[in-house]
Design an enzyme around this catalytic site. Structure first.
Site, PDB file in Angstrom:
ATOM      1  N   GLU A 134      -8.415  -2.855  -8.471  1.00 25.24           N
ATOM      2  CA  GLU A 134      -9.495  -3.769  -8.084  1.00 25.24           C
ATOM      3  C   GLU A 134     -10.846  -3.241  -8.570  1.00 25.24           C
ATOM      4  O   GLU A 134     -11.759  -3.001  -7.772  1.00 25.24           O
ATOM      5  CB  GLU A 134      -9.522  -3.984  -6.576  1.00 25.24           C
ATOM      6  CG  GLU A 134      -8.372  -4.818  -6.067  1.00 25.24           C
ATOM      7  CD  GLU A 134      -8.535  -5.269  -4.613  1.00 25.24           C
ATOM      8  OE1 GLU A 134      -9.371  -4.696  -3.906  1.00 25.24           O
ATOM      9  OE2 GLU A 134      -7.808  -6.176  -4.203  1.00 25.24           O
ATOM     10  N   GLU A 187      -1.285  -8.294  -5.024  1.00 26.86           N
ATOM     11  CA  GLU A 187      -1.498  -7.939  -3.610  1.00 26.86           C
ATOM     12  C   GLU A 187      -1.755  -9.179  -2.780  1.00 26.86           C
ATOM     13  O   GLU A 187      -2.456 -10.097  -3.194  1.00 26.86           O
ATOM     14  CB  GLU A 187      -2.749  -7.071  -3.453  1.00 26.86           C
ATOM     15  CG  GLU A 187      -2.617  -5.641  -3.810  1.00 26.86           C
ATOM     16  CD  GLU A 187      -3.907  -4.884  -3.481  1.00 26.86           C
ATOM     17  OE1 GLU A 187      -4.581  -5.227  -2.486  1.00 26.86           O
ATOM     18  OE2 GLU A 187      -4.233  -3.964  -4.232  1.00 26.86           O
TER      19      GLU A 187
HETATM   20  C1  GAL Z   1      -7.368  -4.373  -1.600  1.00 28.56           C
HETATM   21  C2  GAL Z   1      -7.017  -3.033  -2.176  1.00 28.56           C
HETATM   22  C3  GAL Z   1      -5.873  -2.353  -1.435  1.00 28.56           C
HETATM   23  C4  GAL Z   1      -6.057  -2.511   0.040  1.00 28.56           C
HETATM   24  C5  GAL Z   1      -6.143  -3.967   0.385  1.00 28.56           C
HETATM   25  C6  GAL Z   1      -6.290  -4.234   1.863  1.00 28.56           C
HETATM   26  O1  GAL Z   1      -8.742  -4.596  -1.738  1.00 28.56           O
HETATM   27  O2  GAL Z   1      -6.708  -3.093  -3.535  1.00 28.56           O
HETATM   28  O3  GAL Z   1      -5.845  -0.994  -1.815  1.00 28.56           O
HETATM   29  O4  GAL Z   1      -7.221  -1.860   0.424  1.00 28.56           O
HETATM   30  O5  GAL Z   1      -7.259  -4.540  -0.248  1.00 28.56           O
HETATM   31  O6  GAL Z   1      -6.438  -5.611   2.134  1.00 28.56           O
END
Ligand code: GAL
Length: 678
Positions: free
Chosen positions: A165, A323
Site C-alpha cells: 500500500e 486485501e
Molecule cells: C491495510 C494494510 C494491512 C492492514 C490492513 C488493515 O491498509 O495493507 O497491512 O493494516 O490495512 O485493515
C-alpha cells in the site's frame, strides 16, 4: 469494451501456479513471524482445509530479514516457504520494504516523513519514510535485490509484491529533501522558471519566482497556497512513490524476469493521493485492497464501483483482490463485525467484476500490535468459529468457479475517472468546500448499478469508441486532447452525460473562459455564467417535482433542449438538465445533483438513446454481472437483500451443480453463478 484480452492462464504475467493449472487465487497476508513454529504447522493444515492456495508473505519482514545494516537472515522465511510449497500453497512474496527497521531510522532520522505543518512523524507506527529519501531508496532497493536473489527459483514463488500500500500513510512529505526533489521535478516539467510562473499564475499575490531554488512544497501558509502549486505537489508526490515502485520492480524483473510483479493499490473511499491510472502501467498484475466504510447503507455499490475501477485500471484484464477484511476492522471509530454471509457475498461480487484472486488481510489474527482487533481468516477464537467456517466455505466455492478463470467482463457503458480532476476539483478556495469528486461519480454509477447495467470505470484518456454510453462526472480539469476525444466520440454517434463542474480548467488549473463548462460548452450547446452551490441541507426544486442538491447553475440553453428546469430560487425556469443531438450522437448535461428518482428517469432516457440493456432481466436490487471467454458465458447474480429475488436465466449453477432456469431464484444473501446455455 471488447474482450480481446489475454487470459491469465495464457499470460506469462499472471500468477505462476507451480503446477501450471489456472485457478482462482485464494488466501491472505501471512505473518508467521508473529507466531512460534508449532503454529505454522497448524496454519498450513488449516490453509489446506480452507482451500487456500496463495499467501502474501514477508510484507513487514524488513527487521527480521535485515536485523542490522547489511546483515541478512532468511532462516524464518526459508522454512515457511518450504513448508508452504510442500503443502501446495503458492507465495506472493513481498520485497519487505514497506516499513524500515529501527536501526535504519536511528542511523538516518532524515528519512522520517514530515507533515504540512513541519512536524516530523516519528518511528513506532509503519511507513516511516519520506518517498523522496535517497537513503531510504538505496536501502530498500538493496533489500529488494537480496530478497530476489535469495528466492529466485524457489518453487513456491508465484508473484512479487512490491512494498505494501505505497502511500497509505506517507504519500505527502514536506521535508527539505522532498522540497529539493520537488524543485528538480518542476525543472523537468517546465524547463525554465518563466514557464513555471506562467503555469502557476504567479502574477497573482506577488508570487513570482526568479529561481527554482525559491520554491517550496505547499507547506502550511498564512492563507491559501497557490492552487497549481498544490496540484503539482500532488502530481509530484504520486510520481515519487511510483518511482519507488519502479525502482523495486526493475530489480525484480532483472533477477526473476518470469515472475510477475504487483503492488496493492487502494481503490476505495477516502484514498486519493496516488494516480493509479499512471501506476497501473508499471505492474504485470493490478491488485487492489478494499475495505468497506462504516455507516454506508449500501456498501455493495461503492464496493462494485471500486472493483469496476480496478478492472478499468487493469485494462479489462483479470485482477487480484489483495486485501479485504473477513469481519471487523480496527481503524474505525466503532468497529463492527460483518454480518453472516457478507464475506462470501462480497468476495464473489468481486469475482463477478473480474477478480481472479481473492485474498484477505490477514490469515491469522494477531495477538499483539495495533491490529490485534482486526479480523482475520483464523480469528482469536480459532478454527471453531463462524468466520473460519465461512472462509472455508468460500474456498470451496472458489474452487467450483475454476471453469471461469481468465474470462473477462464486457460493458457498453464507461464512467470516466481522473486523478488530476479529483485533486484539482477538491482544492481550497473553490465555489464549495462540500464538493466531493468521487461522490458525483458514485451518484451516477449507483443508478446504473441498480438498473443492472454493466459499467467500466476507466481513466479519462481511455479510447471511447467501444462504448455506447459515456458518463463524465465532474471532469473538472480536462486537457484539450481528452475534451477532443469526448467531442469526437459523440459526433461519431456516442451518447454522453456530462455533469456540473466539468471542463472548467486546463491542465494548469487555469479557467477556460467565455462561460462554463468551458471545454464542453459547444458540445453541450449551453452556457453557464455562475455557479451557485447549495448548502448542506439546501435543495433546488425541479420541474419533475423532485428536489436536487449540492449544486446549481444559471444555465442558458444555446442550442440544447431543456429536459428539466429549476422551479425555485434565482434560476427558476432556467434549464437544470439539457439534451442536445450532435451529428449522430447525443450530449446531455446536468447542472445539479439530481435525487435518486430524477436520476433514474434520466438514466432511462440515456440508455434508450444509447441502446444499452441490463445484464439480464431480473428483479430490482439483484447485483448482476457477466464474465465471458472461450470457455463460455457466466452470469453472476448477487442478492444483498433480505428477500428472495429472481432473474431470467437458463444454464447450470456452478456453486450448487444443478440445472437452472428459465427463471432462477436467488435466496436472501445468496449468490448464483450460472454457466449459461449457449
Ligand atoms: C491495510 C494494510 C494491512 C492492514 C490492513 C488493515 O491498509 O495493507 O497491512 O493494516 O490495512 O485493515
Amino acid at each position: 469494451m471488447s474482450s480481446d484480452r489475454p487470459a491469465p492462464g495464457a499470460s506469462p504475467r499472471w500468477i505462476r501456479w507451480p503446477d501450471g493449472r489456472p485457478r482462482i487465487g485464494f488466501g491472505g497476508d501471512y505473518t508467521p513471524e508473529q507466531w512460534p513454529r508449532e503454529v505454522w504447522k497448524e496454519d498450513v493444515r488449516l490453509m489446506q482445509e480452507a482451500g487456500v492456495n496463495l499467501v502474501n508473505v514477508a510484507i513487514f519482514g524488513w527487521s527480521l530479514i535485515e536485523p542490522a545494516d547489511g546483515v541478512y537472515d532468511f532462516a524464518t522465511f526459508d522454512e515457511v516457504l518450504d513448508l508452504l510449497h510442500t503443502a501446495g500453497i503458492a507465495v506472493d512474496l513481498a520485497t519487505a520494504t514497506a516499513s524500515p527497521p529501527a536501526w535504519l531510522v536511528t542511523a538516518h532520522p532524515e528519512i522520517l516523513p514530515v507533515g504540512r505543518t513541519g512536524t516530523v512523524l516519528g518511528f513506532g507506527g509503519r511507513q516511516s519514510w519520506c518517498p523522496s529519501s535517497p537513503v531510504y531508496r538505496e536501502h530498500a532497493v538493496r533489500l529488494t535485490e537480496k530478497v530476489a536473489e535469495h528466492y529466485a527459483g524457489h518453487p513456491a514463488l508465484a508473484l512479487w509484491h512490491v512494498s505494501n500500500e505505497l502511500g497509505c500513510h506517507n504519500a505527502l512529505c514536506y521535508c527539505d529533501v522532498s522540497a529539493a526533489a520537488f524543485r528538480r521535478w518542476l525543472e523537468r516539467r517546465y524547463g525554465d522558471i518563466d514557464s513555471l510562473n506562467e503555469a502557476w499564475g504567479t502574477q497573482f499575490w506577488s508570487q513570482r519566482y526568479t529561481s527554482f531554488e525559491q520554491i517550496m512544497p505547499p507547506r502550511l501558509a498564512p492563507s491559501f497556497t497557490n492552487p497549481t502549486q498544490q496540484l503539482d505537489f500532488a502530481r509530484f508526490s504520486s510520481a515519487e512513490l511510483q518511482a519507488q515502485l519502479v525502482a523495486e520492480r526493475d530489480v525484480l524483473r532483472r533477477i526473476t524476469p518470469d515472475v510477475p510483479v504487483t503492488t496493492n493499490f487502494m481503490v476505495m473511499n477516502g484514498i486519493r493521493d496516488m494516480d493509479y491510472a499512471a501506476w497501473a502501467r508499471e505492474v504485470d498484475l493490478v491488485s487492489n485492497d478494499h475495505y468497506l466504510r462504516e455507516g454506508d447503507p449500501e456498501p455493495q455499490i461503492e464496493l462494485a464501483f471500486s472493483a469496476d475501477l480496478t478492472r478499468g485500471l487493469a485494462g479489462g484484464r483479470p485482477w487480484m483482490l489483495m486485501e479485504q477484511s473477513t469481519s471487523a476492522v480496527n481503524w474505525g471509530h466503532v468497529n463492527r463485525p460483518k454480518a453472516p454471509g457478507e464475506l462470501r457475498r462480497n468476495s464473489l461480487a468481486q469475482v463477478a467484476r473480474g477478480a481472479d484472486a481473492i485474498s484477505y488481510f490477514q490469515w491469522r489474527q494477531s495477538r499483539a500490535g495495533a491490529e490485534k482487533y482486526h479480523s482475520a481468516m483464523v480469528p482469536h477464537a480459532g478454527a471453531d468459529s463462524r468466520v473460519f467456517r465461512e472462509v472455508a466455505g468460500l474456498g470451496a466455492d472458489l474452487e467450483r468457479l475454476e471453469p471461469l478463470v481468465g474470462t473477462t467482463v464486457s460493458s457498453d457503458v464507461a464512467v470516466l475517472f481522473d486523478w488530476d480532476s479529483w485533486w484539482a476539483s477538491e482544492l481550497d478556495s473553490h465555489p464549495s468546500q462540500d464538493f466531493r469528486y468521487r461522490e458525483v461519480a458514485l451518484d451516477w454509477y449507483s443508478t446504473l448499478w441498480r438498473r443492472g447495467i454493466a459499467v467500466d470505470v476507466v481513466p479519462a484518456s481511455t479510447p471511447l469508441d467501444g462504448y455506447r454510453l459515456v458518463v463524465v462526472p465532474a471532469l473538472y480539469l480536462v486537457t484539450d486532447a481528452v475534451a477532443d476525444s469526448i467531442d469526437a466520440y459523440v459526433r461519431r454517434g456516442g451518447t454522453v452525460l456530462v455533469t456540473y463542474f466539468s471542463g472548467i480548467v486546463d491542465e494548469h488549473d487555469h479557467v477556460r473562459t467565455g462561460g462554463y463548462p468551458g471545454a464542453f460548452r459547444d458540445l453541450l450547446g449551453i452556457r453557464v455564467e455562475e455557479f451557485a452551490p447549495l448548502r448542506a441541507a439546501e435543495t433546488a426544486g425541479l420541474s419533475d417535482g423532485t428536489e436536487a442538491s449540492r449544486w446549481s447553475e444559471d444555465v442558458v440553453a444555446v442550442s440544447a433542449e431543456p429536459v428539466l428546469t429549476y422551479t425555485t430560487g434565482t434560476y427558476a425556469a432556467q434549464p437544470a438538465v439539457t439534451r442536445r443531438t450532435v451529428e449522430s450522437g447525443v450530449a446531455w448535461y446536468t447542472s445539479t445533483a439530481l435525487g435518486d428518482g430524477s436520476r433514474e428517469a434520466i438514466v432511462d432516457r440515456l440508455v434508450a438513446d444509447a441502446g444499452v440493456t441490463p445484464v439480464a432481466s431480473a428483479d430490482r436490487g439483484l447485483e448482476l454481472m457477466r464474465r465471458t471467454g472461450p470457455q463460455g458465458s457466466f452470469l453472476f447474480a448477487v442478492n444483498h437483500s433480505g428477500e428472495p429475488l429472481t432473474l431470467e436465466v437458463t444454464g447450470h449453477s456452478l456453486l450448487t451443480d444443478q440445472p437452472v432456469g428459465p427463471r432462477a431464484t436467488v435466496a436472501p444473501g445468496d449468490v448464483l453463478v450460472i454457466r449459461e446455455s449457449a
